[in-house]
Motif scaffolding. Sequence first.
Motif, PDB file in Angstrom:
ATOM      1  N   ARG A 184      21.056  46.716 109.028  1.00  0.00           N
ATOM      2  CA  ARG A 184      19.720  46.328 108.462  1.00  0.00           C
ATOM      3  C   ARG A 184      20.259  45.319 107.315  1.00  0.00           C
ATOM      4  NH1 ARG A 184      14.947  50.159 109.445  1.00  0.00           N
ATOM      5  NH2 ARG A 184      14.879  50.381 111.760  1.00  0.00           N
ATOM      6  N   PRO A 185      19.450  44.300 107.083  1.00  0.00           N
ATOM      7  CA  PRO A 185      19.843  43.677 105.682  1.00  0.00           C
ATOM      8  C   PRO A 185      19.547  44.379 104.807  1.00  0.00           C
ATOM      9  CG  PRO A 185      17.691  42.922 106.826  1.00  0.00           C
ATOM     10  CD  PRO A 185      18.185  43.734 107.800  1.00  0.00           C
ATOM     11  N   ALA A 186      20.336  44.259 103.559  1.00  0.00           N
ATOM     12  CA  ALA A 186      20.367  44.869 102.387  1.00  0.00           C
ATOM     13  C   ALA A 186      19.312  44.512 101.638  1.00  0.00           C
ATOM     14  CB  ALA A 186      21.784  44.510 101.621  1.00  0.00           C
ATOM     15  N   VAL A 187      18.518  45.397 100.910  1.00  0.00           N
ATOM     16  CA  VAL A 187      17.462  44.774  99.986  1.00  0.00           C
ATOM     17  C   VAL A 187      18.042  44.231  98.906  1.00  0.00           C
ATOM     18  CG1 VAL A 187      15.574  46.061  98.384  1.00  0.00           C
ATOM     19  CG2 VAL A 187      16.087  47.021 100.733  1.00  0.00           C
TER      20      VAL A 187
ATOM     21  N   ARG B  17       3.507  46.249 110.803  1.00  0.00           N
ATOM     22  CA  ARG B  17       4.761  46.755 111.038  1.00  0.00           C
ATOM     23  C   ARG B  17       5.522  45.556 111.348  1.00  0.00           C
ATOM     24  NH1 ARG B  17       5.973  49.645 116.628  1.00  0.00           N
ATOM     25  NH2 ARG B  17       3.651  49.752 116.472  1.00  0.00           N
ATOM     26  N   ASN B  18       5.061  44.443 111.687  1.00  0.00           N
ATOM     27  CA  ASN B  18       5.590  43.066 112.073  1.00  0.00           C
ATOM     28  C   ASN B  18       6.189  42.570 110.448  1.00  0.00           C
ATOM     29  OD1 ASN B  18       5.711  43.171 114.840  1.00  0.00           O
ATOM     30  ND2 ASN B  18       3.783  41.860 114.825  1.00  0.00           N
ATOM     31  N   LEU B  19       5.064  42.616 109.851  1.00  0.00           N
ATOM     32  CA  LEU B  19       5.324  41.879 108.426  1.00  0.00           C
ATOM     33  C   LEU B  19       6.327  42.728 107.513  1.00  0.00           C
ATOM     34  CD1 LEU B  19       1.700  41.327 107.196  1.00  0.00           C
ATOM     35  CD2 LEU B  19       3.528  39.550 107.285  1.00  0.00           C
ATOM     36  N   LEU B  20       6.505  43.984 107.799  1.00  0.00           N
ATOM     37  CA  LEU B  20       7.416  44.854 106.861  1.00  0.00           C
ATOM     38  C   LEU B  20       8.452  45.054 107.396  1.00  0.00           C
ATOM     39  CD1 LEU B  20       4.838  47.066 104.930  1.00  0.00           C
ATOM     40  CD2 LEU B  20       5.659  44.642 104.435  1.00  0.00           C
ATOM     41  N   HIS B  21       8.952  44.494 109.032  1.00  0.00           N
ATOM     42  CA  HIS B  21       9.962  45.191 109.642  1.00  0.00           C
ATOM     43  C   HIS B  21      11.288  44.792 108.812  1.00  0.00           C
ATOM     44  CE1 HIS B  21      12.840  45.877 112.702  1.00  0.00           C
ATOM     45  NE2 HIS B  21      11.724  46.625 113.641  1.00  0.00           N
ATOM     46  N   PRO B  22      11.993  45.782 108.530  1.00  0.00           N
ATOM     47  CA  PRO B  22      13.447  45.385 107.795  1.00  0.00           C
ATOM     48  C   PRO B  22      14.293  44.426 108.528  1.00  0.00           C
ATOM     49  CG  PRO B  22      13.372  47.706 108.606  1.00  0.00           C
ATOM     50  CD  PRO B  22      12.187  47.079 108.826  1.00  0.00           C
ATOM     51  N   ASP B  23      14.257  44.645 109.769  1.00  0.00           N
ATOM     52  CA  ASP B  23      15.189  43.669 110.569  1.00  0.00           C
ATOM     53  C   ASP B  23      14.719  42.300 110.850  1.00  0.00           C
ATOM     54  OD1 ASP B  23      16.878  45.881 111.018  1.00  0.00           O
ATOM     55  OD2 ASP B  23      16.093  46.498 112.591  1.00  0.00           O
TER      56      ASP B  23
END
Length: 226
Positions: free
Chosen positions: A31-34, A192-198
């Motif tokens: 997953r992308p790093a914050v 969920r779509n808006l905040l999906h980490p991927d």
Amino acid sequence: MHRAPPPLRGLVRLVLVFGLAGLVACGGGPRPAVSNAACAALPALNPALGQSIDPQAIDQWLFDAAVRHAANAERCRRGLPPLAADPALALAASLHSGDMVRHGFFDHSSPVSGRGTLRDRLSPGAAQYIRAAENIAEISLYDFAGRRFNLRDPAACDFTFRPGGPSIPRQSYAGAARRLIGNWMDSAGHRRNLLHPDMTRHGAGVAFRPDPAICGTLVVVQDFAG
């Protein structure tokens, strides 16, 4: 007195957030790093986004920028990396919003040949992605904010919140984006779509749907990919 239509209309349907059929399934990739630095470097709101939306000359670039800015504000507030602009996603979103208006439907599935599914709509843009998702919505062109209103002059689209009061303005690009993101954040699937980490990229499109009762609505599509 009239009441503005609900901010989200039609069937709420998620488009396989966790991968599209035939593409690489998710689950094993990193997953992308914050990136707090990326969020800190987000540009300030473009002043041009404060202008009201002209239904006969909607600027798709400004609309896409406004929705992405509002979406990134929510993501960064929660420690998620911002979404990058993706012209291929914006084009797919714009085409789908226009198709919904021209063909009189409101759905993730389209009767238009070659654009029936999200996967179909993304393929022509040759976008590289593992997973994709889509939000749709329809909101009033005028800034009713869910309140009761009076129609003072139908020919001039002159609405007021109270007799003798000032006219209700059309939505600005920034205002419409904030309302859309707020509505989607209140819906579990859209949120969920808006905040999906991927999800790493974003594109939004809009089309104007005439409506004599309220002088029109904005039909909006928001596409994500990662």
